[in-house]
Design a protein around this motif. Sequence first.
Motif, mmCIF file in Angstrom:
data_model
loop_
_atom_site.group_PDB
_atom_site.id
_atom_site.type_symbol
_atom_site.label_atom_id
_atom_site.label_comp_id
_atom_site.label_asym_id
_atom_site.label_seq_id
_atom_site.Cartn_x
_atom_site.Cartn_y
_atom_site.Cartn_z
ATOM 1 N N VAL A 193 0.921 -1.234 0.171
ATOM 2 C CA VAL A 193 -0.105 -0.179 -0.022
ATOM 3 C C VAL A 193 0.872 1.264 0.192
ATOM 4 C CG1 VAL A 193 -1.602 1.337 1.449
ATOM 5 C CG2 VAL A 193 -1.985 -1.020 1.217
ATOM 6 N N GLY A 194 1.858 1.132 0.788
ATOM 7 C CA GLY A 194 2.825 2.317 1.115
ATOM 8 C C GLY A 194 3.481 2.824 -0.429
ATOM 9 N N ARG A 195 3.841 1.686 -1.253
ATOM 10 C CA ARG A 195 4.557 1.640 -2.579
ATOM 11 C C ARG A 195 3.175 2.338 -3.522
ATOM 12 N NH1 ARG A 195 10.090 1.981 -2.526
ATOM 13 N NH2 ARG A 195 10.995 0.494 -1.298
ATOM 14 N N LEU A 196 2.420 1.751 -3.565
ATOM 15 C CA LEU A 196 1.306 2.044 -4.503
ATOM 16 C C LEU A 196 0.831 3.487 -4.572
ATOM 17 C CD1 LEU A 196 -0.794 -1.197 -4.808
ATOM 18 C CD2 LEU A 196 0.907 -0.445 -6.406
ATOM 19 N N LEU A 197 0.558 3.953 -3.060
ATOM 20 C CA LEU A 197 0.016 5.165 -2.736
ATOM 21 C C LEU A 197 1.072 6.411 -2.671
ATOM 22 C CD1 LEU A 197 -2.835 4.425 -0.231
ATOM 23 C CD2 LEU A 197 -2.997 4.736 -2.726
ATOM 24 N N HIS A 198 2.468 5.809 -2.995
ATOM 25 C CA HIS A 198 3.619 6.799 -2.853
ATOM 26 C C HIS A 198 3.451 7.576 -1.702
ATOM 27 C CE1 HIS A 198 4.492 5.787 -6.985
ATOM 28 N NE2 HIS A 198 3.312 6.163 -7.248
ATOM 29 N N LEU A 199 3.016 6.923 -0.525
ATOM 30 C CA LEU A 199 3.064 7.728 0.818
ATOM 31 C C LEU A 199 4.409 8.252 1.321
ATOM 32 C CD1 LEU A 199 0.635 5.196 2.642
ATOM 33 C CD2 LEU A 199 0.082 7.567 1.631
ATOM 34 N N PRO A 200 4.677 9.396 2.047
ATOM 35 C CA PRO A 200 5.772 9.591 2.811
ATOM 36 C C PRO A 200 6.089 8.675 4.056
ATOM 37 C CG PRO A 200 4.010 11.200 3.498
ATOM 38 C CD PRO A 200 3.339 10.520 2.208
ATOM 39 N N SER A 201 7.218 8.182 3.984
ATOM 40 C CA SER A 201 7.475 7.083 4.828
ATOM 41 C C SER A 201 6.589 5.785 4.632
ATOM 42 C CB SER A 201 7.368 7.546 6.484
ATOM 43 O OG SER A 201 7.901 6.516 7.372
#
Length: 341
Positions: A193-201
């Motif tokens: 999810v973090g990668r797909l949404l390009h989240l900070p940290s």
Amino acid sequence: MRAWLLLVAVVAAVSALLTVAGLPSPLLFGGLLGGLVHSLAFPRHRVEPPRLLFVVGQAIIGVTVGASIDWATLSGLGWDWPAVVAVTVSTLALSVVVGQLLRLHRGTSGVTASFAAIAGGASGMTALSRDLGADDRVVTVIQYLRVLVVLLAMPAVVTIVFGAGQQGEVLAVHAGWSDVGFSALAVVAGLVVGRLLHLPSPAVLGGLLATILLLLLPPFQDAGVPPVVQSIGFLLVGVDVGLRFTAESLRAIGRMLPTALLVIGLIIAGCAGLGVLLSELTGTSRLDGYLATTPGGLYAVLATAAGTDADVTFVSAVQMLRLLLVLLAAPLLARLLRRRR
């Protein structure tokens, strides 16, 4: 292999001492101090753990925080949100203004000084610094030096000033397989999810978001993160941060080091004062205010909050808000400072 065995021995010894002393998150700080001692005392036996281990450690902490969130407390902030936002913005403004002291050293630009001193988002700042016109070497060393100072001071402050100790059994190994399976699923889902949404940290925020979503599903509504899984995450993150500091990295900023330490000290003191103000405005405890405004080491702050009687939901909300503001404001700040120059 000899270097790895030496690292394990040092980390195990320090972690055991901190556990016996009853300090919060002893494996996190034991890993950090152990990695630091190993890096500085045994430079010929340098160890570079795979990046994946640190990312997994971050994800585990994100999952731990996600499982600890109390939605009733979060929704109950109500009219406290304006105070939270005001103190968060003040924290960022304070760090940027104090950071300008670094410009006393010739060749240090306003962008470099601001990015090196800005509170929170150390990994994000170091990743953005070169693209936005800052000296990434100076930014990296000072950002992680601040994180190191914060992490080294936190156990003493939490224990001595606020009288908070470790809650529960840190090294407990008993855990239901369902909770272990839930934790593994949440970590993997969080990384995706973090990668797909390009989240900070992305590891921390991805793990946090994935856990929240999984806990909404009937099979996982009573799931939790076993203490042994939490301990593994804390240990991985602590060791990685400790190993970042070598004699070479400290020499890289040379004569700037005294000024950098002064800036770091002023920022920590200023944020502590804002923490007291936040506590008074919102009615939370002084410990919650301190942890919520601590300038750096997001994963360590959240781990400490989870390991003491602090309000994890409140602390994580303020810290996450500041992280998002930092990463969103960085490009605008760089553009403004370059224009003024």
